[in-house]
Design a protein around this motif. Structure first.
Motif, mmCIF file in Angstrom:
data_model
loop_
_atom_site.group_PDB
_atom_site.id
_atom_site.type_symbol
_atom_site.label_atom_id
_atom_site.label_comp_id
_atom_site.label_asym_id
_atom_site.label_seq_id
_atom_site.Cartn_x
_atom_site.Cartn_y
_atom_site.Cartn_z
ATOM 1 N N ARG A 152 0.776 -1.123 -0.041
ATOM 2 C CA ARG A 152 -0.025 -0.133 0.061
ATOM 3 C C ARG A 152 0.923 1.373 0.277
ATOM 4 N N THR A 153 0.742 2.237 -1.023
ATOM 5 C CA THR A 153 1.233 3.406 -1.307
ATOM 6 C C THR A 153 0.274 4.545 -0.492
ATOM 7 N N ILE A 154 0.816 5.414 0.381
ATOM 8 C CA ILE A 154 -0.081 6.355 0.972
ATOM 9 C C ILE A 154 0.422 7.623 0.140
ATOM 10 N N ILE A 155 -0.540 8.225 -0.618
ATOM 11 C CA ILE A 155 -0.773 9.550 -1.137
ATOM 12 C C ILE A 155 -1.403 10.527 -0.764
ATOM 13 N N GLN A 156 -0.904 11.638 -0.637
ATOM 14 C CA GLN A 156 -1.510 12.978 -0.021
ATOM 15 C C GLN A 156 -1.586 13.895 -1.154
ATOM 16 N N PHE A 157 -2.706 14.499 -1.126
ATOM 17 C CA PHE A 157 -2.930 15.642 -2.149
ATOM 18 C C PHE A 157 -3.902 16.719 -1.706
ATOM 19 N N ILE A 158 -3.949 17.872 -2.426
ATOM 20 C CA ILE A 158 -5.142 18.928 -2.030
ATOM 21 C C ILE A 158 -5.893 18.778 -3.249
ATOM 22 N N VAL A 159 -7.279 18.986 -2.966
ATOM 23 C CA VAL A 159 -8.351 19.325 -4.053
ATOM 24 C C VAL A 159 -8.489 20.783 -3.827
ATOM 25 N N ASP A 160 -8.074 21.590 -4.758
ATOM 26 C CA ASP A 160 -8.261 23.045 -4.918
ATOM 27 C C ASP A 160 -9.851 23.588 -5.059
ATOM 28 N N LYS A 161 -10.259 24.587 -5.003
ATOM 29 C CA LYS A 161 -11.619 25.307 -5.076
ATOM 30 C C LYS A 161 -12.275 24.940 -6.375
ATOM 31 N N GLU A 162 -11.537 24.691 -7.376
ATOM 32 C CA GLU A 162 -12.033 24.052 -8.552
ATOM 33 C C GLU A 162 -12.312 22.616 -8.736
ATOM 34 N N ARG A 175 0.684 8.304 -10.678
ATOM 35 C CA ARG A 175 0.160 8.459 -12.130
ATOM 36 C C ARG A 175 -1.558 8.291 -11.856
ATOM 37 N N VAL A 176 -2.013 7.290 -11.167
ATOM 38 C CA VAL A 176 -3.265 7.150 -11.085
ATOM 39 C C VAL A 176 -4.031 8.366 -10.590
ATOM 40 N N ILE A 177 -3.685 8.780 -9.413
ATOM 41 C CA ILE A 177 -4.328 9.865 -8.622
ATOM 42 C C ILE A 177 -4.186 11.253 -9.703
ATOM 43 N N LYS A 178 -3.071 11.449 -10.384
ATOM 44 C CA LYS A 178 -2.997 12.516 -11.176
ATOM 45 C C LYS A 178 -4.168 12.341 -12.421
ATOM 46 N N ALA A 179 -4.368 10.960 -12.944
ATOM 47 C CA ALA A 179 -5.373 10.611 -13.970
ATOM 48 C C ALA A 179 -6.811 10.757 -13.693
ATOM 49 N N MET A 180 -6.883 11.077 -12.348
ATOM 50 C CA MET A 180 -8.411 11.028 -11.834
ATOM 51 C C MET A 180 -9.170 12.205 -12.364
ATOM 52 N N PRO A 181 -10.534 11.956 -12.691
ATOM 53 C CA PRO A 181 -11.128 13.131 -13.197
ATOM 54 C C PRO A 181 -11.258 14.084 -11.868
ATOM 55 N N LYS A 182 -11.952 15.342 -12.270
ATOM 56 C CA LYS A 182 -12.158 16.330 -11.085
ATOM 57 C C LYS A 182 -12.758 16.028 -9.802
ATOM 58 N N TRP A 183 -12.452 16.206 -8.824
ATOM 59 C CA TRP A 183 -13.231 15.881 -7.636
ATOM 60 C C TRP A 183 -14.273 17.258 -7.477
ATOM 61 N N LYS A 184 -15.210 16.780 -6.640
ATOM 62 C CA LYS A 184 -15.930 17.883 -6.236
ATOM 63 C C LYS A 184 -15.279 18.490 -5.093
ATOM 64 N N PRO A 185 -15.093 19.956 -5.252
ATOM 65 C CA PRO A 185 -14.384 20.850 -4.043
ATOM 66 C C PRO A 185 -15.039 20.759 -2.858
ATOM 67 N N GLY A 186 -14.502 20.665 -1.673
ATOM 68 C CA GLY A 186 -15.051 20.939 -0.392
ATOM 69 C C GLY A 186 -15.917 22.194 -0.372
ATOM 70 N N ILE A 187 -16.817 22.152 0.509
ATOM 71 C CA ILE A 187 -17.731 23.217 0.804
ATOM 72 C C ILE A 187 -17.736 23.760 2.157
ATOM 73 N N GLN A 188 -17.529 24.791 2.480
ATOM 74 C CA GLN A 188 -17.532 25.337 3.785
ATOM 75 C C GLN A 188 -18.596 26.568 3.640
ATOM 76 N N GLY A 189 -19.744 26.288 4.490
ATOM 77 C CA GLY A 189 -20.698 27.377 4.540
ATOM 78 C C GLY A 189 -21.189 27.268 3.067
ATOM 79 N N ALA A 190 -21.188 28.315 2.187
ATOM 80 C CA ALA A 190 -21.579 28.482 0.875
ATOM 81 C C ALA A 190 -20.308 28.368 -0.245
ATOM 82 N N ARG A 191 -19.111 28.357 0.461
ATOM 83 C CA ARG A 191 -18.061 28.693 -0.433
ATOM 84 C C ARG A 191 -17.378 27.267 -0.791
ATOM 85 N N SER A 192 -16.575 27.196 -1.789
ATOM 86 C CA SER A 192 -15.828 25.817 -2.097
ATOM 87 C C SER A 192 -14.459 26.498 -1.460
#
Length: 73
Positions: free
Chosen positions: A10-20, A42-59
């Motif tokens: 198991r490889t543990i990958i950490q990344f950030i999902v930005d507002k977009e 490579r697999v992580i980078k090839a994933m489609p966009k994620w839904k950004p996190g929402i805090q209140g009404a903001r991404s």
């Protein structure tokens, strides 16, 4: 090299999902094997966009830590 032959784990990958919803700065937190670590990134980078996190009404940016498990068939 071994090109991943006979290697599993198991490889543990950490990344950030930005507002977009883009995956930003993926990095290996805990690796198994250089070949598998590269493949996990490579697999992580090839994933489609994620839904950004929402805090209140903001991404917002959200940091994720994801295990990528390799098993031999």
């Amino acid at each position: 090299g071994t090109e991943g032959n006979g290697v599993q784990g198991r490889t543990i990958i950490q990344f950030i999902v930005d507002k977009e919803g883009n995956i930003v700065k993926p990095k290996v937190l805990r690796g198994v094997d250089p070949y598998l670590d590269k493949e996990a990134l490579r697999v992580i980078k090839a994933m489609p966009k994620w839904k950004p996190g929402i805090q209140g009404a903001r991404s917002v940016r959200v940091k994720y830590t994801v295990p990528v498990t390799f098993r031999l068939q």
